[in-house]
Write an enzyme that holds these catalytic residues in place. Structure first.
Site, PDB file in Angstrom:
ATOM      1  N   ARG A  64      -1.732  -4.029  10.221  1.00  0.00           N
ATOM      2  CA  ARG A  64      -1.279  -3.487   9.093  1.00  0.00           C
ATOM      3  C   ARG A  64      -1.559  -2.224   8.653  1.00  0.00           C
ATOM      4  O   ARG A  64      -0.870  -1.894   7.837  1.00  0.00           O
ATOM      5  CB  ARG A  64      -2.181  -4.747   8.068  1.00  0.00           C
ATOM      6  N   HIS A  68       0.743   0.373   6.432  1.00  0.00           N
ATOM      7  CA  HIS A  68       0.269   0.790   5.120  1.00  0.00           C
ATOM      8  C   HIS A  68       0.249   2.561   5.211  1.00  0.00           C
ATOM      9  O   HIS A  68       0.445   2.859   4.198  1.00  0.00           O
ATOM     10  CB  HIS A  68      -0.924   0.328   4.432  1.00  0.00           C
ATOM     11  N   SER A  78      -2.382   9.503   6.549  1.00  0.00           N
ATOM     12  CA  SER A  78      -2.961   9.744   5.153  1.00  0.00           C
ATOM     13  C   SER A  78      -3.783   8.524   4.932  1.00  0.00           C
ATOM     14  O   SER A  78      -4.790   8.907   3.751  1.00  0.00           O
ATOM     15  CB  SER A  78      -1.963   9.958   4.073  1.00  0.00           C
ATOM     16  N   ASN A  96      -4.155  -1.617  -0.935  1.00  0.00           N
ATOM     17  CA  ASN A  96      -5.354  -1.403  -0.051  1.00  0.00           C
ATOM     18  C   ASN A  96      -6.854  -2.121  -0.443  1.00  0.00           C
ATOM     19  O   ASN A  96      -7.663  -2.410   0.419  1.00  0.00           O
ATOM     20  CB  ASN A  96      -5.234   0.234   0.229  1.00  0.00           C
ATOM     21  N   PRO A 165       5.391  -2.543  -0.155  1.00  0.00           N
ATOM     22  CA  PRO A 165       5.779  -3.888  -1.125  1.00  0.00           C
ATOM     23  C   PRO A 165       4.959  -4.548  -1.638  1.00  0.00           C
ATOM     24  O   PRO A 165       3.600  -4.557  -0.964  1.00  0.00           O
ATOM     25  CB  PRO A 165       6.775  -4.674  -0.055  1.00  0.00           C
ATOM     26  N   HIS A 195       3.225 -11.416   9.842  1.00  0.00           N
ATOM     27  CA  HIS A 195       2.577 -12.393   9.068  1.00  0.00           C
ATOM     28  C   HIS A 195       2.264 -13.631   9.992  1.00  0.00           C
ATOM     29  O   HIS A 195       1.826 -14.551   9.600  1.00  0.00           O
ATOM     30  CB  HIS A 195       3.084 -12.696   7.859  1.00  0.00           C
ATOM     31  N   THR A 250      -0.196 -21.313  14.080  1.00  0.00           N
ATOM     32  CA  THR A 250      -1.181 -20.578  15.091  1.00  0.00           C
ATOM     33  C   THR A 250      -1.562 -19.460  14.570  1.00  0.00           C
ATOM     34  O   THR A 250      -0.907 -18.235  14.831  1.00  0.00           O
ATOM     35  CB  THR A 250      -0.166 -20.452  16.313  1.00  0.00           C
ATOM     36  N   ASP A 255       3.281 -14.959  17.583  1.00  0.00           N
ATOM     37  CA  ASP A 255       4.262 -15.705  18.213  1.00  0.00           C
ATOM     38  C   ASP A 255       5.379 -15.755  16.947  1.00  0.00           C
ATOM     39  O   ASP A 255       5.148 -15.249  15.981  1.00  0.00           O
ATOM     40  CB  ASP A 255       3.881 -16.973  18.713  1.00  0.00           C
TER      41      ASP A 255
HETATM   42  C1  HEM Z   1       7.477  -7.124   3.684  1.00  0.00           C
HETATM   43  C2  HEM Z   1       6.494  -6.668   2.916  1.00  0.00           C
HETATM   44  C3  HEM Z   1       5.090  -7.195   3.012  1.00  0.00           C
HETATM   45  C4  HEM Z   1       4.398  -7.707   2.084  1.00  0.00           C
HETATM   46  C5  HEM Z   1       4.619  -7.843   0.518  1.00  0.00           C
HETATM   47  C6  HEM Z   1       3.103  -7.915   2.603  1.00  0.00           C
HETATM   48  C7  HEM Z   1       2.249  -8.188   1.866  1.00  0.00           C
HETATM   49  C8  HEM Z   1       0.731  -8.625   2.738  1.00  0.00           C
HETATM   50  C9  HEM Z   1      -0.463  -9.212   1.950  1.00  0.00           C
HETATM   51  C10 HEM Z   1      -0.480  -9.320   0.193  1.00  0.00           C
HETATM   52  C11 HEM Z   1      -1.344  -9.232   2.715  1.00  0.00           C
HETATM   53  C12 HEM Z   1      -2.643 -10.086   2.398  1.00  0.00           C
HETATM   54  C13 HEM Z   1      -3.758  -9.145   2.183  1.00  0.00           C
HETATM   55  C14 HEM Z   1      -4.949  -9.595   1.499  1.00  0.00           C
HETATM   56  O1  HEM Z   1      -5.155 -10.690   0.933  1.00  0.00           O
HETATM   57  O2  HEM Z   1      -5.977  -9.147   1.703  1.00  0.00           O
HETATM   58  C15 HEM Z   1      -0.834  -8.896   3.932  1.00  0.00           C
HETATM   59  C16 HEM Z   1      -1.495  -8.988   5.141  1.00  0.00           C
HETATM   60  C17 HEM Z   1      -1.235  -8.525   6.322  1.00  0.00           C
HETATM   61  N1  HEM Z   1       0.144  -8.000   6.550  1.00  0.00           N
HETATM   62 FE1  HEM Z   1       1.618  -7.616   5.303  1.00  0.00          FE
HETATM   63  N2  HEM Z   1       3.045  -7.564   3.976  1.00  0.00           N
HETATM   64  C18 HEM Z   1       4.481  -6.934   4.181  1.00  0.00           C
HETATM   65  C19 HEM Z   1       4.786  -6.470   5.561  1.00  0.00           C
HETATM   66  C20 HEM Z   1       4.119  -6.378   6.564  1.00  0.00           C
HETATM   67  C21 HEM Z   1       4.355  -5.552   7.791  1.00  0.00           C
HETATM   68  C22 HEM Z   1       5.712  -4.766   7.687  1.00  0.00           C
HETATM   69  C23 HEM Z   1       3.456  -5.821   8.601  1.00  0.00           C
HETATM   70  C24 HEM Z   1       3.178  -5.096   9.956  1.00  0.00           C
HETATM   71  C25 HEM Z   1       4.187  -4.614  10.749  1.00  0.00           C
HETATM   72  C26 HEM Z   1       2.498  -6.619   7.952  1.00  0.00           C
HETATM   73  C27 HEM Z   1       1.170  -6.854   8.532  1.00  0.00           C
HETATM   74  C28 HEM Z   1       0.306  -7.717   7.897  1.00  0.00           C
HETATM   75  C29 HEM Z   1      -0.654  -8.158   8.481  1.00  0.00           C
HETATM   76  C30 HEM Z   1      -1.022  -8.324  10.034  1.00  0.00           C
HETATM   77  C31 HEM Z   1      -1.727  -8.883   7.675  1.00  0.00           C
HETATM   78  C32 HEM Z   1      -3.112  -9.444   7.839  1.00  0.00           C
HETATM   79  C33 HEM Z   1      -4.055  -8.593   7.853  1.00  0.00           C
HETATM   80  C34 HEM Z   1      -5.497  -9.178   7.933  1.00  0.00           C
HETATM   81  O3  HEM Z   1      -5.563 -10.002   8.446  1.00  0.00           O
HETATM   82  O4  HEM Z   1      -6.423  -8.168   7.757  1.00  0.00           O
HETATM   83  N3  HEM Z   1       2.688  -6.922   6.558  1.00  0.00           N
HETATM   84  N4  HEM Z   1       0.333  -8.612   3.756  1.00  0.00           N
END
Ligand code: HEM
Ligand SMILES: *[C@@H]1O[C@H](CO)[C@@H](O)[C@H](O)[C@H]1NC(C)=O
Ligand SMILES: *[C@@H]1O[C@H](CO)[C@@H](O)[C@H](O)[C@H]1NC(C)=O
Ligand SMILES: *[C@@H]1O[C@H](CO)[C@@H](O)[C@H](O)[C@H]1NC(C)=O
Ligand SMILES: *[C@@H]1O[C@H](CO)[C@@H](O)[C@H](O)[C@H]1NC(C)=O
Ligand SMILES: *[C@@H]1O[C@H](CO)[C@@H](O)[C@H](O)[C@H]1NC(C)=O
Ligand SMILES: *[C@@H]1O[C@H](CO)[C@@H](O)[C@H](O)[C@H]1NC(C)=O
Ligand SMILES: *[C@@H]1O[C@H](CO)[C@@H](O)[C@H](O)[C@H]1NC(C)=O
Length: 331
Positions: A64, A68, A78, A96, A165, A195, A250, A255
């Protein structure tokens, strides 16, 4: 010998140099550190493996961070700068704050690399390598990581607040924000598949659980049993920082279950379910294809990570190689 000859040679060399620098600006390379830090990937892998022993979520968190970072003025490290007299850290921006994690592991990676090859591997490239190593470590695909990014001298908190986003964005908002980065709807669908691992806090999806529709009901796209369990976890006026798995099937494996979850109306974030449930969504066919063919997802995800990694890198003499990812050199 003509007195003007050396000048001529020098200017020819400068023209050639400018031309070469111009070219190298445009592209990163998989072999960028092969002579200056040949063991870089193994070092990154070893630090992440160590952290993974006690924190299975770390691979998701590091993946993630790359996203970001790249969405704010390009993949330039940055995001990693802390607050200082001259820097307003992106870590304080809404997407963040109390959410982005893994910065201590990035510090450990940087220290290990500085011991092995001082002043060579950028913090921006650490995030690119760390995300690839992380996806692999959790069972996902491997790809050729392009390298040669340099680190920014600035942060952009307002960029972090607007370009990344939000989980409340609809499909139109999501495609617009990806398009602003030069990324396609295919990149959006493939990268959202990240996700498939990691966690999210109640506050990022609780608006879907209560008073979502005009008559006060929950988001109708939520499967009833999934809704019930989420309402138990996240009661009205409950603790918005409680976390749950982004992928209920999972949770720690990279996956394609993210896409089958969407088919079962079990996407956790509104922005997840939007990819399939928006009326007439052009992204629905791709969701279904990734749900039925994991290798199609892995191939697309790998390409889209490369595409995301190509967002406006600093190269050549732009930026610097930070010695501490949290600070601009000499500050
Ligand atoms: C498409 C738009 C996206 C939105 C709106 C979004 C939003 C979010 C949100 C709200 C969370 C939870 C954060 C929290 O509650 O602390 C999250 C977690 C995460 N996002 Fe996204 N995300 C997006 C795209 C992506 C992309 C492109 C990636 C990587 C290629 C990604 C990887 C992750 C990962 C791996 C987590 C879990 C992080 C953790 O457990 O520490 N996301 N995302
Ligand atoms: C590369 O790094 C790994 C992890 O730190 C280490 O185990 C290995 O010995 C290193 N290899 C070389 C050739 O330095
Ligand atoms: C991870 O990468 C290693 C080689 O670096 C490879 O042997 C292994 O199969 C990869 N794992 C997955 C799940 O692709
Ligand atoms: C900060 O990010 C925003 C949104 O991406 C962008 O429009 C703006 O130009 C950036 N500012 C600087 C100083 O880079
Ligand atoms: C999201 O899209 C809606 C229209 O569907 C629009 O009203 C809103 O301004 C957009 N928000 C953002 C942040 O782009
Ligand atoms: C639900 O939303 C409506 C309109 O936004 C508001 O008037 C009402 O007070 C809300 N009800 C609850 C229980 O929050
Ligand atoms: C809310 O939940 C988080 C995460 O489980 C926990 O660290 C925090 O202490 C809780 N806050 C309150 C006020 O219970
Ligand atoms: C699954 O996707 C892969 C990679 O795109 C493709 O080569 C393969 O033919 C697909 N398999 C099926 C059964 O469609």
């Amino acid at each position: 010998m003509s007195p003007s000859a050396p000048v001529c040679v020098i200017s020819t060399i400068s023209v050639a140099l400018v031309f070469l620098l111009g070219l190298s600006d445009a592209q990163l390379s998989a072999t960028y550190y092969s002579t200056t830090c040949p063991n870089a990937t193994a070092i990154v892998q070893s630090v992440i493996q160590q952290a993974f022993q006690t924190d299975v979520r770390i691979t998701a968190s590091l993946t993630r961070l790359f996203f970001h970072d790249c969405f704010v003025d390009g993949c330039d490290g940055s995001l990693l700068l802390d607050d200082s007299a001259t820097i307003q850290s992106e870590k304080g921006a809404a997407p963040n704050a109390n959410s982005a994690r893994g910065f201590d592991v990035v510090d450990n990676i940087k220290s290990a690399l500085e011991s092995a090859c001082p002043g060579v591997v950028s913090c921006a490239d650490i995030l690119a390598i760390a995300s690839a190593v992380s996806v692999n470590m959790s069972g996902g695909p491997s790809w050729m990581v392009l390298l040669g990014r340099r680190d920014s001298l600035t942060a952009n908190i307002s960029g972090a607040n607007t370009a990344i986003p939000t989980p409340f964005d609809n499909l139109g908002n999501l495609t617009a924000k990806f398009s602003a980065m030069g990324l396609s709807p295919t990149d959006l669908v493939a990268l959202s598949g990240a996700h498939t691992f990691g966690r999210a806090q109640c506050r990022t999806f609780s608006p879907r659980l209560y008073n979502f529709t005009t008559n006060g009901g929950p988001d109708p796209t939520l499967a009833p049993s999934f809704l019930t369990s989420l309402q138990q976890l996240c009661p009205v006026n409950g603790n918005g920082s409680v976390v749950t798995n982004l992928d209920l099937t999972t949770p720690n494996t990279f996956d394609n279950a993210y896409y089958t979850n969407l088919q079962n109306n079990q996407g956790l974030l509104l922005s997840d379910q939007e990819l399939l449930s928006t009326n007439g969504a052009s992204t629905a066919a791709l969701v279904n294809s990734f749900a039925s063919n994991q290798s199609a997802f892995f191939t697309s995800f790998s390409q889209s990570m490369i595409n995301m990694g190509n967002i406006r890198p600093l190269t050549g003499t732009n930026g610097e190689i930070r010695t501490n990812c949290r600070k601009v050199n000499g500050s």
